[in-house]
Design a protein around this motif. Structure first.
Motif, PDB file in Angstrom:
ATOM      1  N   LYS A  33       0.826  -1.225   0.000  1.00 49.87           N
ATOM      2  CA  LYS A  33       0.000   0.000   0.000  1.00 49.87           C
ATOM      3  C   LYS A  33       0.849   1.259   0.000  1.00 49.87           C
ATOM      4  N   GLY A  90      -0.225   4.593   9.131  1.00 51.39           N
ATOM      5  CA  GLY A  90       0.379   3.592  10.016  1.00 51.39           C
ATOM      6  C   GLY A  90       1.462   4.211  10.888  1.00 51.39           C
ATOM      7  N   ARG A 125       2.404   3.795  14.824  1.00 58.22           N
ATOM      8  CA  ARG A 125       3.777   3.376  15.158  1.00 58.22           C
ATOM      9  C   ARG A 125       4.407   4.364  16.146  1.00 58.22           C
ATOM     10  N   SER A 141       0.129  -2.189  16.356  1.00 56.27           N
ATOM     11  CA  SER A 141      -1.114  -2.937  16.238  1.00 56.27           C
ATOM     12  C   SER A 141      -1.868  -2.948  17.576  1.00 56.27           C
ATOM     13  N   ALA A 160      -3.397   0.468  18.258  1.00 52.09           N
ATOM     14  CA  ALA A 160      -4.434   0.746  17.257  1.00 52.09           C
ATOM     15  C   ALA A 160      -5.768   0.113  17.609  1.00 52.09           C
ATOM     16  N   ARG A 194      -7.580   5.828  18.640  1.00 54.01           N
ATOM     17  CA  ARG A 194      -8.075   6.107  17.283  1.00 54.01           C
ATOM     18  C   ARG A 194      -8.802   7.451  17.260  1.00 54.01           C
ATOM     19  N   GLY A 212      -3.866   3.107   4.983  1.00 55.84           N
ATOM     20  CA  GLY A 212      -4.062   2.619   6.347  1.00 55.84           C
ATOM     21  C   GLY A 212      -4.958   1.406   6.379  1.00 55.84           C
ATOM     22  N   ARG A 213      -5.822   1.363   7.399  1.00 59.53           N
ATOM     23  CA  ARG A 213      -6.732   0.226   7.557  1.00 59.53           C
ATOM     24  C   ARG A 213      -8.193   0.660   7.502  1.00 59.53           C
ATOM     25  N   ASP A 246      -5.718  -7.028  13.542  1.00 57.91           N
ATOM     26  CA  ASP A 246      -6.293  -5.852  12.873  1.00 57.91           C
ATOM     27  C   ASP A 246      -7.698  -6.140  12.337  1.00 57.91           C
ATOM     28  N   ARG A 262     -10.352  -6.816  15.720  1.00 58.19           N
ATOM     29  CA  ARG A 262     -10.594  -5.843  16.804  1.00 58.19           C
ATOM     30  C   ARG A 262     -11.969  -5.203  16.596  1.00 58.19           C
TER      31      ARG A 262
HETATM   32  O1   DC Z   1       0.388   0.203   7.824  1.00 58.73           O
HETATM   33  P1   DC Z   1       1.331  -0.187   8.963  1.00 58.73           P
HETATM   34  O2   DC Z   1       1.813  -1.615   8.882  1.00 58.73           O
HETATM   35  O3   DC Z   1       2.447   0.769   9.126  1.00 58.73           O
HETATM   36  O4   DC Z   1       0.419  -0.086  10.289  1.00 58.73           O
HETATM   37  C1   DC Z   1       0.908  -0.400  11.567  1.00 58.73           C
HETATM   38  C2   DC Z   1      -0.262  -0.817  12.458  1.00 58.73           C
HETATM   39  O5   DC Z   1      -1.087   0.318  12.695  1.00 58.73           O
HETATM   40  C3   DC Z   1      -1.163  -1.904  11.883  1.00 58.73           C
HETATM   41  O6   DC Z   1      -0.922  -3.174  12.468  1.00 58.73           O
HETATM   42  C4   DC Z   1      -2.563  -1.468  12.204  1.00 58.73           C
HETATM   43  C5   DC Z   1      -2.463  -0.041  12.604  1.00 58.73           C
HETATM   44  N1   DC Z   1      -3.145   0.893  11.707  1.00 58.73           N
HETATM   45  C6   DC Z   1      -4.484   1.089  11.916  1.00 58.73           C
HETATM   46  O7   DC Z   1      -5.082   0.448  12.776  1.00 58.73           O
HETATM   47  N2   DC Z   1      -5.149   2.013  11.172  1.00 58.73           N
HETATM   48  C7   DC Z   1      -4.524   2.705  10.213  1.00 58.73           C
HETATM   49  N3   DC Z   1      -5.208   3.610   9.494  1.00 58.73           N
HETATM   50  C8   DC Z   1      -3.148   2.475   9.947  1.00 58.73           C
HETATM   51  C9   DC Z   1      -2.484   1.537  10.718  1.00 58.73           C
END
Ligand code: DC
Length: 209
Positions: free
Chosen positions: A13, A32, A36, A82, A85, A91, A111-112, A166, A169
């Protein structure tokens, strides 16, 4: 113009989002990194990243310097990100920053939960994924490229555990938005994935480009 790019860890991504942003002249936000940075601050304080009070305090006090750190990647930072998050107050503390980031000239964000929670009305939503095996190989090569030692098995297990956390949750779980376009990059190299993603963005956003 808001372009939301969501998907599991190591699906490519970030690379895609950065290249799309450059091609369209838009700013890019790696969301992310926010999680982090929060996880890293909690670890620094000696607290457990799963501790809601410690993580929320960290999320409310982030500064620019937290994003410049060089220790935001790697297994410890992955896991802490994680964990923090999954905490709703963390959040909530990061939500307005993300929305403001896109508010002026638009942005590409990855992101997610970008297409589901942060920008449910995004102009374009891509859900970028790849098989666990393809993602494991890519993350393994990336870690070796940084000169660090790791086993393929550990990379696979870490990715699988983080995906599971992820996706399951209750706060903003990783899920494809109903109106997102799925892009499976398992059989694509970075250039092919970029060409495909850019074509999807151009098709969806044609009236605005
Ligand atoms: O995209 P990344 O791997 O750098 O994200 C690190 C952690 O942050 C991932 O395990 C879940 C969380 N995260 C999230 O919950 N929501 C986001 N918008 C971005 C990342």
């Amino acid at each position: 113009m808001i372009i939301a790019i969501d998907g599991p860890a190591a699906a490519g991504k970030g690379t895609l989002a950065r290249r799309i942003a450059a091609a369209l002249g838009l700013p890019y936000l790696d969301t992310g990194l926010l999680y982090r940075a929060v996880g890293r601050r909690v670890l620094d304080s000696g607290a457990d990243p799963a501790n809601p009070e410690a993580a929320t305090t960290a999320a409310r006090s982030l500064t620019e310097a937290d994003f410049q750190r060089t220790d935001l990647r790697g297994p410890e930072a992955d896991k802490a990100a994680s964990q923090v998050a999954s905490i709703p107050a963390v959040r909530a503390a990061l939500l307005q920053f993300q929305r403001h980031y896109g508010a002026t000239i638009g942005a590409v964000l990855d992101g997610r939960d970008i297409g589901t929670i942060i920008f449910p009305n995004a102009d374009v939503k891509l859900f970028v994924t790849a098989s666990l095996e393809a993602r494991t190989q890519r993350r393994y090569a990336e870690i070796l490229g940084r000169g660090e030692a790791v086993s393929l098995e550990d990379v696979r297990a870490d990715l699988a555990a983080r995906d599971e956390a992820d996706r399951t949750r209750t706060a903003a779980p990783l899920v494809q938005a109903a109106d997102a376009t799925l892009l499976d990059t398992s059989a694509m190299d970075a250039d092919a994935a970029f060409a495909k993603a850019l074509a999807l963005v151009q098709a969806k956003a044609a009236p605005r480009l």
